[in-house]
Structures are given as C-alpha cells and as structure tokens.
Design a protein around this motif. Structure first.
Motif, mmCIF file in Angstrom:
data_model
loop_
_atom_site.group_PDB
_atom_site.id
_atom_site.type_symbol
_atom_site.label_atom_id
_atom_site.label_comp_id
_atom_site.label_asym_id
_atom_site.label_seq_id
_atom_site.Cartn_x
_atom_site.Cartn_y
_atom_site.Cartn_z
ATOM 1 N N MET A 251 -52.858 35.485 85.304
ATOM 2 C CA MET A 251 -54.288 35.306 85.570
ATOM 3 C C MET A 251 -54.510 34.709 86.952
ATOM 4 S SD MET A 251 -56.988 36.069 84.074
ATOM 5 C CE MET A 251 -57.898 36.393 85.536
ATOM 6 N N GLY A 252 -53.680 33.728 87.292
ATOM 7 C CA GLY A 252 -53.857 33.060 88.579
ATOM 8 C C GLY A 252 -53.660 34.003 89.741
ATOM 9 N N LEU A 253 -52.565 34.784 89.687
ATOM 10 C CA LEU A 253 -52.302 35.720 90.780
ATOM 11 C C LEU A 253 -53.277 36.893 90.731
ATOM 12 C CD1 LEU A 253 -48.415 35.845 90.918
ATOM 13 C CD2 LEU A 253 -49.983 34.637 92.414
ATOM 14 N N GLY A 254 -53.630 37.291 89.510
ATOM 15 C CA GLY A 254 -54.520 38.443 89.379
ATOM 16 C C GLY A 254 -55.935 38.160 89.842
ATOM 17 N N THR B 239 -59.229 44.869 88.802
ATOM 18 C CA THR B 239 -57.830 44.413 88.787
ATOM 19 C C THR B 239 -57.738 43.024 88.163
ATOM 20 O OG1 THR B 239 -58.186 43.813 91.079
ATOM 21 C CG2 THR B 239 -56.836 45.751 90.662
ATOM 22 N N GLY B 240 -58.734 42.211 88.436
ATOM 23 C CA GLY B 240 -58.766 40.906 87.795
ATOM 24 C C GLY B 240 -58.852 41.031 86.292
ATOM 25 N N ILE B 241 -59.645 42.027 85.862
ATOM 26 C CA ILE B 241 -59.791 42.245 84.423
ATOM 27 C C ILE B 241 -58.475 42.717 83.811
ATOM 28 C CG2 ILE B 241 -61.014 43.617 82.713
ATOM 29 C CD1 ILE B 241 -62.735 41.487 83.891
ATOM 30 N N TYR B 242 -57.728 43.556 84.581
ATOM 31 C CA TYR B 242 -56.418 43.972 84.055
ATOM 32 C C TYR B 242 -55.534 42.759 83.843
ATOM 33 C CZ TYR B 242 -57.775 48.469 86.020
ATOM 34 O OH TYR B 242 -58.444 49.593 86.352
ATOM 35 N N ALA B 243 -55.528 41.856 84.839
ATOM 36 C CA ALA B 243 -54.719 40.645 84.713
ATOM 37 C C ALA B 243 -55.155 39.844 83.501
ATOM 38 C CB ALA B 243 -54.848 39.807 85.970
ATOM 39 N N LEU B 244 -56.469 39.826 83.276
ATOM 40 C CA LEU B 244 -57.004 39.091 82.137
ATOM 41 C C LEU B 244 -56.532 39.707 80.825
ATOM 42 C CD1 LEU B 244 -59.156 36.832 81.541
ATOM 43 C CD2 LEU B 244 -60.617 38.716 80.967
ATOM 44 N N VAL B 245 -56.570 41.048 80.758
ATOM 45 C CA VAL B 245 -56.125 41.722 79.542
ATOM 46 C C VAL B 245 -54.654 41.409 79.290
ATOM 47 C CG1 VAL B 245 -55.688 43.966 78.511
ATOM 48 C CG2 VAL B 245 -57.822 43.550 79.668
ATOM 49 N N VAL B 246 -53.850 41.453 80.380
ATOM 50 C CA VAL B 246 -52.425 41.137 80.233
ATOM 51 C C VAL B 246 -52.246 39.711 79.748
ATOM 52 C CG1 VAL B 246 -50.287 40.810 81.522
ATOM 53 C CG2 VAL B 246 -51.651 42.830 81.912
ATOM 54 N N ALA B 247 -53.017 38.791 80.338
ATOM 55 C CA ALA B 247 -52.897 37.388 79.952
ATOM 56 C C ALA B 247 -53.278 37.184 78.492
ATOM 57 C CB ALA B 247 -53.783 36.526 80.853
ATOM 58 N N LEU B 248 -54.368 37.843 78.076
ATOM 59 C CA LEU B 248 -54.799 37.713 76.680
ATOM 60 C C LEU B 248 -53.767 38.305 75.739
ATOM 61 C CD1 LEU B 248 -58.575 38.563 77.010
ATOM 62 C CD2 LEU B 248 -57.589 36.368 76.481
ATOM 63 N N LEU B 249 -53.169 39.423 76.164
ATOM 64 C CA LEU B 249 -52.124 40.033 75.335
ATOM 65 C C LEU B 249 -50.936 39.092 75.218
ATOM 66 C CD1 LEU B 249 -52.138 43.744 76.503
ATOM 67 C CD2 LEU B 249 -52.652 42.898 74.237
ATOM 68 N N CYS B 250 -50.621 38.413 76.333
ATOM 69 C CA CYS B 250 -49.510 37.464 76.309
ATOM 70 C C CYS B 250 -49.768 36.372 75.274
ATOM 71 C CB CYS B 250 -49.337 36.799 77.678
ATOM 72 S SG CYS B 250 -48.506 37.822 78.871
ATOM 73 N N ILE B 251 -51.004 35.896 75.224
ATOM 74 C CA ILE B 251 -51.275 34.760 74.342
ATOM 75 C C ILE B 251 -51.451 35.203 72.897
ATOM 76 C CG2 ILE B 251 -52.870 32.878 73.868
ATOM 77 C CD1 ILE B 251 -53.534 32.825 76.811
ATOM 78 N N PHE B 252 -52.269 36.255 72.674
ATOM 79 C CA PHE B 252 -52.686 36.556 71.293
ATOM 80 C C PHE B 252 -51.902 37.662 70.610
ATOM 81 C CE2 PHE B 252 -56.601 34.895 73.284
ATOM 82 C CZ PHE B 252 -56.660 33.730 72.543
ATOM 83 N N ALA B 253 -51.170 38.480 71.364
ATOM 84 C CA ALA B 253 -50.505 39.613 70.702
ATOM 85 C C ALA B 253 -48.997 39.414 70.645
ATOM 86 C CB ALA B 253 -50.834 40.908 71.429
#
Lengths: 251, 75
Positions: free
Chosen positions: B15-18, B61-75
């Motif tokens: 998220m930070g880099l994205g 692109t920020g949203i992609y990073a967000l989706v990845v971050a959310l996937l990391c936490i919740f999935a």
C-alpha cells in the motif's frame, strides 16, 4: 473485531441457488430503476410535465457528453442506451451504500451474523460480468464494423517482426483492459466499505462524516469513469466514420 | 518471520509503495488542470469534468495496490 469478508455472504437459498446479500441488493436496484423508468414512460406526452422535463434535460445533457466522447452523433445513438444503463446502474448500486441504518440489520446464523446489506458491486463477480459485457461487445463491434480481417490483424500482424511482437502486446493490452476496468470499480467500492467499517470501529461519531463525503464522491466518479471508459473503448472499436471519407471525395 | 506477520508487512509495503505513484500522478494532473483553467477560465467546466475521469484513471494503480493489500490481510 470488524466483520469484513472479500466474498458476499449467502442470505438464503432458493432451490439450491444461494442468494447472496449483494445479489439481493442488485435485484432491488434493478427493480427500482425499472419502476422509475416505467413510471416516467407511462405518463410520457408531447407537452411534458415537470418530471418529464427533468428526465429529458438529464438525458439531453448526457447525450451531449457522450457524443463529445465518441465524436459522432451516429455512434452515440447506437452506444447511448448501453452506456447510460451502465452509468445509472452503477450509480444507484453505489448510492445505496450511503443509505443510513441499512448496515445495522443482520441475520443470525449458526456460523455467526450475516449482514443483510452489502454494496451490490463490492462483489467481484458482479463487476467482472459488467466488464466482460463491455470487453466482449468491443470485440463484436470491431468485427461487425471493421471486418474480421483488420480484427485478426491487430493480434497477428505478419508484415514485419516488430509488428508481430506489437500485435502480441495488443493481446496483453486487451486482457489488461478487462482487468483494470473491473479492479478499478471493485477496488474503489470494496475499499470504501472497508474504510467506513474501520472508521466506525475507531470512532462511531463525527469521524466517519468526512469519509462519507469521500465515498459520495467516489460513488459518482466511479460510475462516470466506468461509463466513459466503456464509451471510449466501444467508440474506438466502431472505427472511424465513413462520412469523413465521403466528404473528402466530394472535394 | 511468521507468515501471519509477513502478511501484514506485505500489505503495508504494497500500500505504501503503491500510493506513491498515484499521488504524484494526481498532483501533476491537478496542477496542469488548474494551469489550463488559469489560462482559459471559460473552459473550466470541460476541464473539471475530464479532470475527474483522468484522476480516477491515475488512481487505479493505487487501487490495485489496495486490492493486493486487502487480499494479503483478508484472504
């Protein structure tokens, strides 16, 4: 802790078909939109009443903005119904998430509580269907308007090695189109939902208010972005106008 | 590190880099838009409507990073 899940929860089943909470709200939005349109259409008349004037003004304004994007009245007439349906559908799905007190209701199950409300498009399945509709239609329009030969040529161009590699890149680009279109919508809406949940968890009073305004903006802008990108993609697929060539010949 | 810890670290880093790219891009777009409005105030309506669309595209692109971050936490 906060109840956040990536996939929608199943509310009840009809003949083994699980009705999820986002599907339920999707149906609500669809019926609402249908009801509104039929209600206006029923009293459609030559001398308009107030509601009809409002609807006509909105539609006219949108017709102008869409034709500014496609660049021709003819294309606009063909694309307008689809694009505007997408816009209003996404807009209303999003606006439902701003309805107060909806998130307070939940069903109690053996495995825990299931919230009744979920933003209809905060479910990747629904968003993916909308996107595939647009991207699929792009292919269909390209073939019908420009023929199968140019269509295949944009993927597999054997005129030179560089063009061949660029053609293969186009395939990646087409896939990226579908991915970016769907992730943008899903990411924004899901993030909005998570953000609201986190803020409610931290401080239920006052703090969520600015974020509500932010999500209000997101609701409208994302619907606009999805619809306008769809317009641009579809307009490109329909190719250049034939009329331009005719005018040139006359000179 | 344990995998649980690693998941949160991955989410934070992504998220930070994205968020870096979209922030720069949106600042640039907004700045240019205001420059354009300053030069031609009559076109403000047209510029503002396209501004929102372009900003949302920059944001993706920020949203992609967000989706990845959310996937990391919740999935």
């Amino acid at each position: 802790m906060i109840n956040i899940s990536l996939s929608p929860e199943v509310l009840f089943t009809i003949f083994g078909f699980g009705v999820t909470n986002s599907f339920f709200w999707q149906m609500v939005v669809t019926l609402l939109l249908l009801g509104m349109i039929l209600g206006v259409m029923k009293k459609w008349q030559l001398i308009p009443n107030k509601l009809q004037v409002a609807v006509e003004m909105v539609v006219e304004w949108m017709l102008n903005s869409v034709s500014m994007m496609t660049g021709s009245r003819d294309k606009t007439k063909k694309l307008f119904p689809l694009v505007i349906t997408l816009f209003f559908y996404i807009l209303f799905c999003n606006l439902f998430s701003l309805m107060p007190a909806l998130s307070a209701f939940s069903l109690r199950r053996e495995q825990g509580e299931v919230p009744i409300f979920r933003t209809a498009l905060a479910d990747y399945g629904q968003v993916l269907v909308l996107t595939l509709l647009v991207v699929g239609l792009v292919q269909v329009l390209f073939i019908t308007y420009q023929g199968i030969k140019p269509y295949m040529k944009q993927w597999f161009d054997f005129s030179s090695p560089i063009n061949f590699v660029l053609g293969l890149m186009n395939i990646v680009g087409e896939l990226a189109k579908a991915l970016s279109l769907s992730f943008r919508l899903f990411g924004n809406l899901f993030a909005g939902e998570v953000l609201t949940a986190v803020m409610m968890f931290l401080a239920p009073f006052i703090l969520p208010i600015p974020f509500t305004f932010l999500s209000m903006l997101t609701c409208v802008v994302q619907a606009l972005v999805f619809a306008s990108l769809a317009t641009v993609y579809l307009g490109q697929a329909m190719g250049e106008e034939k009329e331009v060539a005719v005018v040139k010949n006359k000179k | 590190m344990e995998s649980e810890v690693l998941r949160y670290v991955a989410a934070g880093v992504s998220m930070g880099l994205g968020a870096l790219g979209p922030a720069l891009a949106e600042g640039y777009v907004g700045g240019k838009a205001y420059e354009a409005i300053g030069r031609n105030p009559e076109a403000a309506d047209k510029i503002t409507s396209t501004l929102f669309v372009v900003m949302a595209i920059c944001e993706s692109t920020g949203i992609y990073a967000l989706v990845v971050a959310l996937l990391c936490i919740f999935a």
